[in-house]
Design an enzyme around this catalytic site. Structure first.
Site, PDB file in Angstrom:
ATOM      1  N   ASP A 163       0.876  -1.164   0.000  1.00  0.00           N
ATOM      2  CA  ASP A 163       0.000   0.000   0.000  1.00  0.00           C
ATOM      3  C   ASP A 163       0.920   1.221   0.000  1.00  0.00           C
ATOM      4  OD1 ASP A 163       0.914   0.345   2.625  1.00  0.00           O
ATOM      5  OD2 ASP A 163      -1.064   0.235   3.540  1.00  0.00           O
ATOM      6  N   HIS A 164       0.360   2.388   0.193  1.00  0.00           N
ATOM      7  CA  HIS A 164       1.148   3.619   0.182  1.00  0.00           C
ATOM      8  C   HIS A 164       2.239   3.632   1.255  1.00  0.00           C
ATOM      9  CE1 HIS A 164      -2.076   4.169   3.080  1.00  0.00           C
ATOM     10  NE2 HIS A 164      -1.316   5.093   3.678  1.00  0.00           N
ATOM     11  N   CYS A 185       3.318  -2.905   3.992  1.00  0.00           N
ATOM     12  CA  CYS A 185       2.486  -1.748   4.325  1.00  0.00           C
ATOM     13  C   CYS A 185       3.221  -0.981   5.420  1.00  0.00           C
ATOM     14  CB  CYS A 185       1.061  -2.152   4.727  1.00  0.00           C
ATOM     15  SG  CYS A 185       0.886  -3.131   6.235  1.00  0.00           S
ATOM     16  N   GLY A 186       2.549  -0.096   6.116  1.00  0.00           N
ATOM     17  CA  GLY A 186       3.212   0.694   7.139  1.00  0.00           C
ATOM     18  C   GLY A 186       3.826  -0.146   8.237  1.00  0.00           C
ATOM     19  N   THR A 187       3.047  -1.088   8.772  1.00  0.00           N
ATOM     20  CA  THR A 187       3.537  -1.963   9.834  1.00  0.00           C
ATOM     21  C   THR A 187       3.676  -3.419   9.391  1.00  0.00           C
ATOM     22  OG1 THR A 187       1.308  -2.479  10.607  1.00  0.00           O
ATOM     23  CG2 THR A 187       2.427  -0.566  11.625  1.00  0.00           C
ATOM     24  N   MET A 244      -1.535  -6.042   6.161  1.00  0.00           N
ATOM     25  CA  MET A 244      -1.299  -6.937   5.022  1.00  0.00           C
ATOM     26  C   MET A 244      -1.314  -8.394   5.474  1.00  0.00           C
ATOM     27  SD  MET A 244      -0.919  -5.537   2.020  1.00  0.00           S
ATOM     28  CE  MET A 244      -0.120  -4.281   1.019  1.00  0.00           C
ATOM     29  N   HIS A 282      10.151 -23.898   9.345  1.00  0.00           N
ATOM     30  CA  HIS A 282       9.196 -24.593  10.204  1.00  0.00           C
ATOM     31  C   HIS A 282       7.743 -24.396   9.817  1.00  0.00           C
ATOM     32  CE1 HIS A 282      12.370 -24.489  13.663  1.00  0.00           C
ATOM     33  NE2 HIS A 282      12.776 -25.165  12.611  1.00  0.00           N
ATOM     34  N   HIS A 297       7.499 -30.837  10.879  1.00  0.00           N
ATOM     35  CA  HIS A 297       6.829 -29.567  10.611  1.00  0.00           C
ATOM     36  C   HIS A 297       5.679 -29.740   9.604  1.00  0.00           C
ATOM     37  CE1 HIS A 297       9.975 -27.746  12.922  1.00  0.00           C
ATOM     38  NE2 HIS A 297      10.885 -28.271  12.113  1.00  0.00           N
TER      39      HIS A 297
END
Length: 163
Positions: free
Chosen positions: A25-26, A82-84, A88, A115, A150
């Site tokens: 995103d932006h 994305c920002g954080t 997403m 894993h 796994h």
């Protein structure tokens, strides 16, 4: 160049190039553009699903197409920024068959491939710088799923998802 190996019964192995779906995103636009350079350096095939600006857009509009392309098998893996990275990753994980991992360090990136067989990597531009983002993505791209015990756990996650 990274390859994907598929076992074909009675015919040996089929080999093809790893294909990556990429979007932001932006808030993740600058790192997405940086990662395109990494993918070019690694000679990996990729498609950019947007966005193409730093003006406000909605992250689900970019996470969903990448997740659907990876889930369908059209692309082997995806990278979302994305920002954080949180929005997403939450959105991508709503698509059946997706195991999106939010990583901001190389240890987690490697572990989630070894894993968890993660098929999408999410990162946050406001959390991680471009140099470390490249390192995290490179480790994630280079690491193969370990399988074994796994695989049993991944199957249990898939069983929950199918309910």
């Amino acid at each position: 160049m990274f390859k994907v190996y598929y076992e074909i019964e009675d015919e040996g192995e089929e080999v093809r190039e790893l294909k990556i779906a990429l979007a932001s995103d932006h808030g993740g636009y600058q790192i997405k553009e940086e990662l395109k350079g990494l993918l070019d350096e690694l000679q990996l095939s990729y498609e950019d699903f947007g966005c193409e600006c730093e003006e406000s857009v909605d992250y689900p509009d970019y996470a969903v197409p990448v997740a659907e392309k990876v889930a369908s098998g059209e692309f082997d893996r995806g990278i979302l920024v994305c920002g954080t990275g949180i929005g997403m990753s939450i959105t991508a994980n709503k698509v059946q068959g997706i195991r999106c991992a939010l990583c901001h360090d190389t240890f987690s990136a490697k572990a989630t491939r070894l894993h968890n067989d993660s098929n999408i990597l999410a990162m946050g531009e406001r959390v991680i710088g471009p140099g470390l983002a490249r390192e995290v993505a490179k480790v994630w791209l280079e690491t193969e799923f370990e399988g074994g015990r796994h695989a049993r756990r991944i199957q249990k996650v898939s069983d929950v998802e199918a309910r």
